[in-house]
Design a protein around this motif. Sequence first.
Motif, PDB file in Angstrom:
ATOM      1  N   UNK A  83     -13.598  -4.752  -7.037  1.00 19.97           N
ATOM      2  CA  UNK A  83     -14.575  -5.728  -6.970  1.00 19.97           C
ATOM      3  C   UNK A  83     -14.316  -6.884  -7.676  1.00 19.97           C
ATOM      4  N   UNK A  84     -13.404  -7.196  -8.519  1.00 22.16           N
ATOM      5  CA  UNK A  84     -13.472  -8.337  -9.304  1.00 22.16           C
ATOM      6  C   UNK A  84     -14.038  -9.460  -8.746  1.00 22.16           C
ATOM      7  N   UNK A  85     -13.284  -9.974  -7.491  1.00 25.44           N
ATOM      8  CA  UNK A  85     -13.812 -10.845  -7.104  1.00 25.44           C
ATOM      9  C   UNK A  85     -13.603 -10.848  -5.464  1.00 25.44           C
ATOM     10  N   UNK A 141      -5.604   1.028  -5.532  1.00 27.31           N
ATOM     11  CA  UNK A 141      -5.060   1.097  -3.942  1.00 27.31           C
ATOM     12  C   UNK A 141      -3.897   2.661  -3.922  1.00 27.31           C
ATOM     13  N   UNK A 142      -3.221   2.973  -4.829  1.00 25.28           N
ATOM     14  CA  UNK A 142      -2.228   3.947  -4.769  1.00 25.28           C
ATOM     15  C   UNK A 142      -3.003   5.261  -4.799  1.00 25.28           C
ATOM     16  N   UNK A 159     -11.292   0.027 -15.882  1.00 20.73           N
ATOM     17  CA  UNK A 159     -10.031  -0.560 -16.390  1.00 20.73           C
ATOM     18  C   UNK A 159      -8.898  -0.430 -15.650  1.00 20.73           C
ATOM     19  N   UNK A 160      -9.023   0.412 -14.495  1.00 24.00           N
ATOM     20  CA  UNK A 160      -7.852   0.603 -13.790  1.00 24.00           C
ATOM     21  C   UNK A 160      -7.230  -0.575 -12.946  1.00 24.00           C
ATOM     22  N   UNK A 216      -6.285  -8.193  -3.355  1.00 27.69           N
ATOM     23  CA  UNK A 216      -7.262  -8.428  -4.392  1.00 27.69           C
ATOM     24  C   UNK A 216      -6.444  -8.547  -5.961  1.00 27.69           C
ATOM     25  N   UNK A 217      -5.345  -8.337  -6.180  1.00 37.76           N
ATOM     26  CA  UNK A 217      -4.785  -8.510  -7.323  1.00 37.76           C
ATOM     27  C   UNK A 217      -4.131  -9.853  -7.564  1.00 37.76           C
TER      28      UNK A 217
END
Length: 934
Positions: A560-562, A419-420, A412-413, A572-573
């Motif tokens: 790894x969401x998409x 990335x940070x 859930x992060x 990725x966000x």
Amino acid sequence: MTRIPRSTYRLQLCPEFMFEQAREIVPYLAELGISHIYASPIFTARPGSMHGYDVCDPTSINPELGGETAFKRLTSAVSKAGMGWIQDIVPNHMAVSGYNLMLVDLLENGPASKYYPFFDIEWDHPLESFKGRMLAPFLGSFYGETLERGEIRLGYDEDGFFVSYYDLRLPLALATYAQVLTYRLDDLTNELGLDHPDVIKLMGLLYTIKTLPEERAYVEQRQHQVYFIKRILAELYETSESVREFLDENLAWFNGERGPDTPERFDLLDALLGEQYFRLSFWKVAGEEINYRRFFSINDLISLRAQDEEVFNSTHSLILDMVRDNVFDGLRIDHIDGLYDPTAYLKRLRDNAPDSYIVVEKILTGDEPLPGFWPIQGATGYEFMGKAVNFFVNVDNEDAFDTIYKRFTGRRRAIQDIAAGNKRRILERHMGGDVENMARLVNSVSSKDRHAFDITFPALRRAITELLIRFPVYRTYISNEAFRPADLVYIRTAIRESVKASPELSKEFDFLDRFLLLEFDERISDEDRRQWINFVMRFQQVTGPLMAKGVEDTTFYVANRLLCLNEVGGEPWDFGVSDAAFHTFLLERQKYWPHAMNATATHDHKRGEDARVRLAVLSELPDDWRDGLKSFERINRRKKTVVRNRPQPTTNDEYFIYQTLLATWPFDWPKNREDYLERIKEYMVKALREGKENSNWIEPDESYESACLSFVEALLSARKKNAFLREFMPLAKKVAEAGMVNSLAQLTLKLTAPGVPDFYQGVESWDLSLVDPDNRRPVDYAWRTKALAEIKKRFARHPDALAAELLDTAEDGRVKLFATHRGLAVRNAHPELFAQGEYLPLEFEGGRADRVFGFVRQRDDEAVMVLVPRFTANVPKEGRFPLAGFWQGVHITSDWLPNGAWTNAFTGQKFEATPTSVRKILADFPVAVLLLGT
């Protein structure tokens, strides 16, 4: 006048694909319609290099690629074919290698070397063990242990004395030859006598070594004397048995092969090593203490001081000769963000190559602008690649994907927080020495500033660390001469976020804010001002490597969401882009950078261009993906291996594996099953180690890796009753078919949008590759050559029938080859239209108007109309492709369209008047490029 490419084709030259093999495919590339070859580095590199970025000599052509003669044959063939050449150059760094003769000269001669100022080494480092010495962090364990195991060896050959550690070879300083030559010298003189000619020569050598000039003003004189020393010593070794036995025996003593079996037998070599211009150390030392700048955190790539005119002139001499001789039409600048002052470098390069097409390897984040004051044609296309895949991601389903990912993996992060955290880990483990060096630079000034006098060194180090972690872009470009307005925003954003995270360091951040924006106190000395500027430049050189290692090379493998969004040039966000936003991107591209490269695949990509847009299909199918995951998990839970009391792989890696299979699933499965299985297994090892959560390159967790590989083997088992494949194949087929639509649409956009279309080797057919080395496998040019010849012959006779057949057999890749060739033919026939034509967005209405995207490029009486589909995977259609009836009722509503006859470049279909019915335009082929007046 600058020769702007109409298109470029990237070739990865290496010992397995040399100049001669490249020459053989020149006729094919010309027939395909390519205007310029775009070559990987061709200059002498470390032996065995598969990429050429580990340069050893930028002033010679790599003999492992065929050398100068073969290169001339290749460029002659390119010229005769009417094509040009774009060359990738590496101004930032070179290899630490015994084959790097500049570095060898430096380590032999120290401050007296011509090359002493060439490399970015801090010779006056405050650590005593670094003073006057370059750290050489290449040992596999602690120095003392390595020495006493006999792994560090003293050697000799015709090039002189050297120290070796496995493949590493570093030269002895000339002054320390005396330590080897005088050891046991009495034994030799007693044997031969002082009047023996060989002894006299040896004594003469020792005197010459002792009296070598130390001032750089006498570099040429010293070089002659060094040559004399080496030649006479080599002659003595070759012709005098006594001298040869004497030197061999001395080497044995220094290498601990003589004397009692105690650690003291290595004292001779230890003392000798202590007098060198390098200091051998355990490789991990560089993570905390280092006195030279590296490429990223790669210890054996040392950076150059390319900002110095002498360094520039020396390292660019052959490059600029090739430019002046019209061998190179253009240059691609590798890792522009690594340079001390990119703006000054590019201005100097432009002054020396006024008519060259120049592009830079630059990764832009979000809406970050390329510096408008750079005298270049643009970037190499990562920003286009990122926007292009996002164009095929359905933003409406972002919440659904968040839910699917969180429920399956339990993670859930926020991706930005991941990335940070990864950037922090990279800093702490691999770049601590860089932070330490920057903190010292700031501290040297802050200690003299009344408002910063109380800021301690540890607090500065912490503040710099936090600021680096929260830096939102790869780099800013602040210098005495220029900066982007956006750079102020990026620095202030990083400061603001750092203060939120660490409010106790607010004073330190305030001071760093002043520092980074060059807000000098008028009272500071010139020396402090230089230190101030030096810190800003150094800071800017570090943010890029940290972003690359923390995000590209780590976060991209664990968030790894998409996975199609986890690409160089993407974020990725950032889930999807609207029609309007994509139009805006292309409009700005036409306005500011009309000749930048449009890339969709590179030698650095994480996934091939067709694998990427295939995965984007999942964003249209959240229900199918959710249901598939449930089935896969249920079927495969027993395929996991218990490692440390937990079934492995983790659900996050399992999620990653399923996407990887969908992205790369072969059209001809199960043909070549074993080859495919090995590709996926090799890729998974790399992905796990890059991700650094469950394994890593430094200390691989082989038990976890083995569990993952066993899981993959079970998924792809050849057993007839493979329940997973029975569930997986329908989804894979659906995604692959919709992916082909996306691929043809992406290709058409690349060919016609503002910019220069760039093709990575082999992508004119389906590209389902993964990260290197998978994306550097041999390309079957024989098949492509034969297929292209047949396509051209049949298109001339029956273009509509050919298009229909190619769609029916789309899996074989010929349809993409066809579309590439036809698109390039249009560009080649209308170069000014695509180079300078306006970009005019089209508007649509009708039931599926939101699933078609289009624009017109227009210049004077020339025009081309482009239509591509998107988001068609989950919409009923008569066949596999959205043709004819799929677009019933959808029309172009733009009332400014040019009037006249139009011809479809893919099907040959002619329209006597300007068409507005999408049903008619896309009747027989899923994408359209219509030419006015043909």
